[in-house]
Design an enzyme around this catalytic site. Structure first.
Site, PDB file in Angstrom:
ATOM      1  N   ARG A  67      -1.044  83.392  65.854  1.00  0.00           N
ATOM      2  CA  ARG A  67       0.046  82.660  64.582  1.00  0.00           C
ATOM      3  C   ARG A  67       1.225  83.027  64.595  1.00  0.00           C
ATOM      4  O   ARG A  67       2.297  82.453  64.368  1.00  0.00           O
ATOM      5  CB  ARG A  67      -0.589  83.039  63.215  1.00  0.00           C
ATOM      6  CG  ARG A  67       0.252  82.749  61.997  1.00  0.00           C
ATOM      7  CD  ARG A  67      -0.584  82.388  60.635  1.00  0.00           C
ATOM      8  NE  ARG A  67      -1.515  83.205  60.431  1.00  0.00           N
ATOM      9  CZ  ARG A  67      -0.914  84.413  59.597  1.00  0.00           C
ATOM     10  NH1 ARG A  67       0.205  84.659  59.489  1.00  0.00           N
ATOM     11  NH2 ARG A  67      -1.689  85.365  59.317  1.00  0.00           N
ATOM     12  N   TYR A 120      12.407  59.083  59.040  1.00  0.00           N
ATOM     13  CA  TYR A 120      10.956  59.096  59.034  1.00  0.00           C
ATOM     14  C   TYR A 120      10.169  59.096  57.691  1.00  0.00           C
ATOM     15  O   TYR A 120      10.701  59.821  56.769  1.00  0.00           O
ATOM     16  CB  TYR A 120      10.210  60.134  60.047  1.00  0.00           C
ATOM     17  CG  TYR A 120       8.869  60.270  60.036  1.00  0.00           C
ATOM     18  CD1 TYR A 120       8.044  59.288  60.422  1.00  0.00           C
ATOM     19  CD2 TYR A 120       8.291  61.349  59.672  1.00  0.00           C
ATOM     20  CE1 TYR A 120       6.565  59.478  60.440  1.00  0.00           C
ATOM     21  CE2 TYR A 120       6.923  61.763  59.644  1.00  0.00           C
ATOM     22  CZ  TYR A 120       5.968  60.648  60.029  1.00  0.00           C
ATOM     23  OH  TYR A 120       4.739  60.657  60.103  1.00  0.00           O
ATOM     24  N   ASP A 194      16.938  65.571  63.388  1.00  0.00           N
ATOM     25  CA  ASP A 194      15.620  65.141  63.706  1.00  0.00           C
ATOM     26  C   ASP A 194      15.931  64.592  65.066  1.00  0.00           C
ATOM     27  O   ASP A 194      16.266  63.345  65.094  1.00  0.00           O
ATOM     28  CB  ASP A 194      14.767  64.340  62.879  1.00  0.00           C
ATOM     29  CG  ASP A 194      13.600  64.192  63.378  1.00  0.00           C
ATOM     30  OD1 ASP A 194      13.358  64.051  64.617  1.00  0.00           O
ATOM     31  OD2 ASP A 194      12.338  64.229  62.564  1.00  0.00           O
ATOM     32  N   LYS A 219       5.911  63.231  70.203  1.00  0.00           N
ATOM     33  CA  LYS A 219       6.055  62.009  70.761  1.00  0.00           C
ATOM     34  C   LYS A 219       6.516  62.148  72.294  1.00  0.00           C
ATOM     35  O   LYS A 219       5.692  62.383  73.176  1.00  0.00           O
ATOM     36  CB  LYS A 219       7.376  61.643  69.921  1.00  0.00           C
ATOM     37  CG  LYS A 219       6.889  61.674  68.487  1.00  0.00           C
ATOM     38  CD  LYS A 219       5.849  60.788  67.934  1.00  0.00           C
ATOM     39  CE  LYS A 219       5.792  60.960  66.363  1.00  0.00           C
ATOM     40  NZ  LYS A 219       4.456  60.700  65.658  1.00  0.00           N
TER      41      LYS A 219
HETATM   42  N1  PLP Z   1      10.025  63.029  62.850  1.00  0.00           N
HETATM   43  C1  PLP Z   1      10.001  61.745  63.383  1.00  0.00           C
HETATM   44  C2  PLP Z   1      11.312  60.834  63.682  1.00  0.00           C
HETATM   45  C3  PLP Z   1       8.657  61.205  63.457  1.00  0.00           C
HETATM   46  O1  PLP Z   1       8.806  59.872  63.953  1.00  0.00           O
HETATM   47  C4  PLP Z   1       7.682  61.984  63.334  1.00  0.00           C
HETATM   48  C5  PLP Z   1       6.205  61.235  63.282  1.00  0.00           C
HETATM   49  O2  PLP Z   1       6.127  59.972  63.483  1.00  0.00           O
HETATM   50  C6  PLP Z   1       7.488  63.191  62.864  1.00  0.00           C
HETATM   51  C7  PLP Z   1       8.911  63.733  62.327  1.00  0.00           C
HETATM   52  C8  PLP Z   1       6.571  64.052  62.151  1.00  0.00           C
HETATM   53  O3  PLP Z   1       5.897  64.339  63.268  1.00  0.00           O
HETATM   54  P1  PLP Z   1       4.394  64.819  63.516  1.00  0.00           P
HETATM   55  O4  PLP Z   1       3.640  63.615  63.413  1.00  0.00           O
HETATM   56  O5  PLP Z   1       4.188  65.555  64.747  1.00  0.00           O
HETATM   57  O6  PLP Z   1       4.123  65.811  62.272  1.00  0.00           O
END
Ligand code: PLP
Length: 403
Positions: A67, A120, A194, A219
């Site tokens: 962890r 997001y 992000d 992604k």
């Molecule tokens: N940030 C962005 C820009 C995303 O598109 C996503 C998910 O689509 C996330 C964060 C969240 O990631 P996760 O689905 O791996 O939790």
């Protein structure tokens, strides 16, 4: 990678691809494997009663419990830190776990954050459901606001951080990274980006003055649609604070197997991203010239409002394209007319993924009702895959012909 040498034996800075292939892994594991071993173990044992304490309390190199740290996971984190040009990285079981760890590490009840309005949907929901419970207020700015004028009045003594995405999900809006870094320095708040859509191959925000980079590794980093994970890259101090606090106590750690999949994904990131960028540009060009397509959101198009900034701060425009069709009905027909491209959430995979938000998330709502709750019923997001561009375009052409 500190030991990497060129042919003449002199140290030099290796390129992105070289770091992507070798960084964080080489020379670390017994027997010299070319693929990092998967340490599929929950815990680690010691040769004496004292040895465990030395690792735990005195910072001796080693691992205690997966962890908190694991050799395969650590290799992924080291490669990510090298690729983003950061001091250190800590990884998580998902992008949302990474984002929430950063927010919860930086905020206490009553604090405030400033966020771009174009982020997001899951991050918006985190603000609405978790930050609201902590009584943390979110003040928003639009990506195309006059940021130098709009942001300073949003900052007060409670403001702890500024958060944004560029390119953003799903409209691919672009924000000037250097400008946000400058404002955050001036007002002594932490800047968090992000960087999921761009990846470190196309955009390296730490070098532009940003304090903390977050990724959904699910992604492009994984790249094959087979693993969920996340990562935070920042200074040594901030990363170790997250590791010993939010990661350890909330427990959203990355599994060794997923870390291995991400290590494998990163080795081809630069090659895949080049192809994603090339195909997205072709698809965007085709869609922009099609009479049944309204708006095309792609930062590589000269008509995109963020094109100039994207050109300056990114080394490619990415693999994502969003479009607007006439109405929700046309969007459904388009989706149902596709044969090669598949529909579903997520992005950055080898296969093209197309998502009509309204039919996925608001299936019972009319276009007017969608608009009322702020959801655009005409918006479709396309994650261009690694298939041949001509085949993707052919599939879209046929689907558009059904409208
Ligand atoms: N940030 C962005 C820009 C995303 O598109 C996503 C998910 O689509 C996330 C964060 C969240 O990631 P996760 O689905 O791996 O939790």
């Amino acid at each position: 990678m500190s030991g990497m040498k060129n042919r003449a034996g002199k140290r030099k800075s290796p390129g992105f691809g070289t770091v992507a292939v070798h960084g964080g892994e080489e020379g670390k594991f017994a027997f010299g494997p070319v693929s990092t071993p998967i340490y599929q173990t929950s815990t680690f044992t010691f040769d004496s009663a004292e040895e465990g304490g030395e690792v735990e309390k005195r910072g001796k190199d080693g691992f205690i419990y997966t962890r908190i740290g694991n050799p395969t996971v650590r290799a992924f984190e080291e490669k990510m830190a090298l690729l983003e040009g950061g001091d250190s990285c800590v990884s998580f079981s998902s992008g949302m776990a990474a984002l929430s760890a950063v927010f919860l590490e930086l905020l206490k009840p009553g604090d405030e954050i400033i966020s771009s309005s174009r982020i997001y949907g899951g991050s918006k929901l985190f603000f609405a459901h978790i930050l609201q419970k902590l009584d943390c207020k979110v003040r928003r700015f639009g990506p195309y606001d006059d940021l130098k004028r709009v942001i300073p009045p949003l900052i007060n003594e409670r403001t702890k951080l500024i958060f944004f995405e560029t390119p953003s999900n799903p409209e691919l809006s672009i924000i000037d990274i250097g400008l946000i870094a400058g404002l955050s320095r001036k007002h002594r708040i932490v800047s968090v980006i992000d960087n999921t859509f761009a990846t470190p191959y196309l955009q390296r925000p730490l070098g532009m003055g940003i304090d903390c980079v977050v990724h959904s590794a699910t992604k492009y980093i994984g790249g094959h649609g087979d693993a969920i994970g996340g990562a935070v890259v920042s200074t040594k101090n901030f990363v170790s604070a997250i590791r010993s606090n939010t990661l350890q106590h909330l427990g959203g750690c990355l599994s060794p197997f997923n870390a291995w999949l991400f290590l494998r994904g990163l080795k081809t990131l630069h090659v895949r991203m080049d192809r994603h960028c090339e195909t997205a540009a072709s698809v965007a060009g085709f869609l922009a010239g099609h009479p049944k397509v309204g708006t095309v959101f792609f930062p590589g198009l000269r008509t995109h409002p963020g094109h100039r900034i994207a050109k300056r701060q990114m080394s490619g425009f990415g693999g994502m394209v969003s479009i607007g069709l006439e109405n929700g009905r046309a969007c459904r027909k388009f989706i149902n007319g596709l044969r090669l491209c598949r529909t579903g959430v997520s992005l950055g995979d080898a296969g093209t993924l197309v998502l009509h938000f309204a039919s996925m998330f608001h299936p019972k709502l009319s276009d007017a009702a969608c608009r009322k709750i702020g959801a655009d019923p005409t918006l479709i997001r396309i994650s261009t895959g690694l298939e041949d561009a001509a085949d993707i375009i052919g599939d879209m052409k046929n689907a558009l012909a059904t409208l």
